[in-house]
Design an enzyme around this catalytic site. Structure first.
Site, short mmCIF file in Angstrom:
data_model
loop_
_atom_site.label_atom_id
_atom_site.label_comp_id
_atom_site.label_asym_id
_atom_site.label_seq_id
_atom_site.Cartn_x
_atom_site.Cartn_y
_atom_site.Cartn_z
N CYS A 46 0.79 -1.25 0.00
CA CYS A 46 0.00 0.00 0.00
C CYS A 46 0.82 1.29 0.00
CB CYS A 46 -1.00 0.04 1.16
SG CYS A 46 -2.21 -1.28 1.11
N ASP A 47 2.12 1.21 -0.22
CA ASP A 47 2.92 2.43 -0.29
C ASP A 47 4.19 2.22 -1.12
OD1 ASP A 47 3.33 5.14 0.15
OD2 ASP A 47 4.34 4.84 2.07
#
Length: 170
Positions: A46-47
């Protein structure tokens, strides 16, 4: 662990990368993300972005990319249901798809696929990717260098699709 080589951003600050060099940095990360996505209890990073890919320099001079910063990661059970709770939504502008801004409640590998494609966009253009809501195929293709392969163009365009069902089906 201290990683002496700096980040992928540091490399690209010196100029956009040729396709073969870009792939040498990003492909090991793609393979690692594939492993995370296919575990019995999958994980979304997610990043994924240029700042979270650090470069480990080995004594023999080989440089190995390492994905760091799992602070935004989401863990899921065997059925794809979220098992971790987060009170905030972290999104890196240009590297996060629109659905990530709404919150992730089920296993959605397209979130990381989008970020990987946006990272490839960054390393071959030297420019930050557009905000997810502004992404169009035309806008992406206009920025990609003429010398990159059709397969890499297709991977970036399909990976950064707004329709979350398209990136992993094509």
């Amino acid at each position: 662990e201290y990683l002496e080589g700096g980040s992928l951003r540091d490399v690209v600050k010196q100029g956009a990368l040729q396709e073969d060099i870009a792939m040498s940095y990003v492909l090991p990360i793609v393979k690692a993300v594939h492993i995370m996505h296919t575990m019995k209890q999958p994980l979304l990073h997610c990043d994924i972005k240029h700042d979270n890919i650090m470069l480990r320099k080995h004594i023999d001079g080989v440089v190995e990319p390492v994905l760091i910063d799992f602070g935004e990661s989401r863990h899921f059970n065997e059925k794809g249901n979220l098992t971790t709770t987060h009170t905030t939504i972290g999104c890196s502008r240009g590297f996060a798809p629109m659905e990530q801004y709404l919150g992730i409640t089920t296993f959605t590998p397209q979130v990381d696929v989008y970020a990987l494609a946006a990272t490839l966009y960054y390393v071959v253009t030297g420019d930050e990717p557009p905000f997810a809501d502004d992404v169009t195929e035309k806008r992406i293709l206009e920025k990609l260098p003429a010398g990159i392969s059709d397969s890499l163009k297709k991977a970036i365009v399909h990976g950064m699709q707004k329709d979350k069902e398209k990136p992993t089906k094509d």
